[in-house]
Write an enzyme that holds these catalytic residues in place. Structure first.
Site, PDB file in Angstrom:
ATOM      1  CG  ASP A  10      -1.972  -1.074   1.185  1.00 29.35           C
ATOM      2  OD1 ASP A  10      -2.344  -1.497   0.071  1.00 29.35           O
ATOM      3  OD2 ASP A  10      -2.411  -1.513   2.264  1.00 29.35           O
ATOM      4  CE  LYS A  11       1.575   4.349   3.880  1.00 29.33           C
ATOM      5  NZ  LYS A  11       1.209   5.739   3.666  1.00 29.33           N
ATOM      6  CD  GLU A  39      -6.843   7.414  -5.919  1.00 28.00           C
ATOM      7  OE1 GLU A  39      -6.187   6.845  -5.011  1.00 28.00           O
ATOM      8  OE2 GLU A  39      -7.405   8.503  -5.769  1.00 28.00           O
ATOM      9  CE  LYS A  71       0.652  -4.577   8.739  1.00 33.00           C
ATOM     10  NZ  LYS A  71      -0.636  -5.289   8.568  1.00 33.00           N
ATOM     11  CG  PHE A 118       7.411 -11.428   6.195  1.00 31.34           C
ATOM     12  CD1 PHE A 118       6.924 -11.711   4.931  1.00 31.34           C
ATOM     13  CD2 PHE A 118       7.268 -10.123   6.671  1.00 31.34           C
ATOM     14  CE1 PHE A 118       6.298 -10.745   4.161  1.00 31.34           C
ATOM     15  CE2 PHE A 118       6.646  -9.148   5.915  1.00 31.34           C
ATOM     16  CZ  PHE A 118       6.162  -9.458   4.655  1.00 31.34           C
ATOM     17  NE  ARG A 171      -5.247  -2.040   0.854  1.00 32.92           N
ATOM     18  CZ  ARG A 171      -5.228  -3.166   0.127  1.00 32.92           C
ATOM     19  NH1 ARG A 171      -6.352  -3.646  -0.390  1.00 32.92           N
ATOM     20  NH2 ARG A 171      -4.084  -3.794  -0.077  1.00 32.92           N
ATOM     21  CE  LYS A 177      -7.608  12.015  -2.370  1.00 33.09           C
ATOM     22  NZ  LYS A 177      -8.537  11.903  -1.217  1.00 33.09           N
ATOM     23  CE  LYS A 207      -7.676  16.953  -6.620  1.00 35.15           C
ATOM     24  NZ  LYS A 207      -7.126  17.735  -7.758  1.00 35.15           N
ATOM     25  CG  ASP A 220     -10.190  14.259   1.018  1.00 35.17           C
ATOM     26  OD1 ASP A 220     -11.015  14.600   1.871  1.00 35.17           O
ATOM     27  OD2 ASP A 220     -10.463  13.514   0.055  1.00 35.17           O
TER      28      ASP A 220
END
Length: 414
Positions: A17-18, A43, A181, A257, A272, A293, A297, A299
């Site tokens: 996601d990053k 996106e 993470k 992992f 996300r 963005k 924007k 946001d």
């Protein structure tokens, strides 16, 4: 005294996601470098497959000048993070192993007519929505964290994720991979005072051949990873006085992992990780993502402005915990509402604090961009490690974290 716990998580720059956030923000930066008034909403989606990986770009861009090479920007952003080998999850540099699909059009004329106006008074918000800004004094008792005015669990989990990146890039842990993470649980007394760190959780992708250094033993491999993470990540990131005796540590909780990870193990999408990007759940969130963005924007820009204002209130000593909500309607410059909450910690009433905030900060979109100097390519650096609680740089990154003494004085005036 009764204890309570609060946990926050963060993810590394190589989390799928990053990677998407980094690609989208690299495109924002490229567009703003060409045209400071560019309108960008892009996106990204990534996914690794057995034979090749895919980066999909979709959105809207309007700018004056030549269109940037979006595919090259995407490849470079992913490669800069460390995805240069298909064996670990993606090779963004090799066109035979990674396709970039571009679906970018111009911004809707219906949005343009509300946003592209001549001055600060008339430039409206790019959309409706609500944004929150939050600050507190939890970090201020610790020298390494002083000046952040940020929730402690979020500050520490973000610090750990940034450290995971640096130990890989600096070859301190040569077996480490980009994906990872972190999570930190802080224990509090019933009165809200901090006891310390109760639990630390780390997941770090690693070289699949690492176990060969230990005769193929997965148990010895995990023990080595745990020891290295403790020494080079946890003990260098979390102040020693915060680590409670016998604190719980979980490293790679499933046991391994190993490669391939990253986009192969998990698809990624822009926007996300909105709680990771902000206050780790301690402060509220309006729901809008930041990455991809441009500053028109709200946001993004109004969330930055709300954080900036909230941090000033706490830094001024007017409250130890403070939250601001802003709400906008598309095409209108002034917020339709402003709410403040000091959670009973304010030295004056919330009504007075709201009036002082309104007097001190201008929350019109164009004014935010002016006051924080946002029309510059400064956004890719925000795409991992958190947008808030960061140290502002000499190059102008994270300007919403800078304290303006004149605004502090203005807030303190009755």
């Amino acid at each position: 005294m009764t204890q309570r716990m609060f946990s926050s998580e963060s993810v590394t720059a190589g989390h799928p996601d990053k990677v998407c956030d980094a690609v989208s923000d690299a495109i924002v930066d490229a567009c703003l470098a060409l045209d400071p008034n560019a309108r960008v909403a892009v996106e990204t989606c990534i996914k690794g497959m057995p034979d090749k990986s895919f980066i999909i770009l979709a959105g809207e861009v309007s700018l004056e000048g030549e269109t940037p090479d979006y595919a090259s920007i995407a490849r470079k952003a992913a490669a800069d993070i460390g995805y240069i080998s298909h064996d670990i999850g993606m090779d963004a540099t090799d066109e035979s192993l990674c396709d970039v699909l571009v679906y970018v059009t111009t911004q809707s004329t219906f949005i343009n007519q509300g946003v592209d106006r001549d001055n600060i008074d008339s430039q409206g918000a790019g959309d409706q929505g609500l944004m929150f800004g939050y600050a507190c004094d939890e970090t201020e008792a610790y020298d390494d964290l002083k000046g952040r005015f940020f929730p402690l669990a979020a500050a520490l989990s973000q610090r750990l994720s940034r450290r995971l990146k640096s130990v890989r890039e600096d070859n301190i842990l040569p077996w480490a991979r980009p994906d990872g993470k972190t999570q930190v649980t802080v224990a509090y007394n019933e009165d809200g005072s901090i006891i310390g760190v109760d639990t630390v959780i780390i997941a770090i992708q690693h070289d699949k051949h690492l176990k060969d250094q230990f005769g193929g033993s997965i148990e010895a491999e995990l023990a080595h990873i745990r020891e290295a993470i403790t020494q080079h990540v946890i003990e260098t990131s979390i102040p020693q006085e915060l680590l409670l005796p016998g604190y719980k540590l979980v490293v790679n909780g499933t046991g391994r992992f190993a490669d391939p990870g990253g986009p192969y193990a998990d698809a990624g999408l822009t926007g996300r990780k909105i709680i990771v990007d902000t206050y780790g759940g301690m402060g509220r969130h309006g729901g809008g993502a930041f990455s991809g963005k441009d500053p028109s924007k709200v946001d993004r820009s109004a969330a930055y402005a709300a954080r900036w204002a909230a941090k000033h209130v706490v830094a001024a000593g007017l409250a130890t915990k403070f939250e601001i909500q802003l709400a906008y309607v598309i095409g209108v410059a002034e917020p339709v509402s402003l709410m403040v909450e000091s959670f009973g910690t304010g030295i004056v009433s919330d009504e007075i604090l709201a009036k002082r905030v309104e007097k001190t900060f201008d929350f019109r979109p164009a004014a935010i961009a002016r006051d924080l100097d946002l029309l510059r390519p400064i956004y890719k650096q925000t795409s991992s490690g958190g947008h808030f609680g960061r140290v502002p740089t000499d190059e102008g990154h994270f300007p919403w974290e800078r304290i303006d003494s004149a605004r502090i004085e203005n807030l303190l005036q009755s």
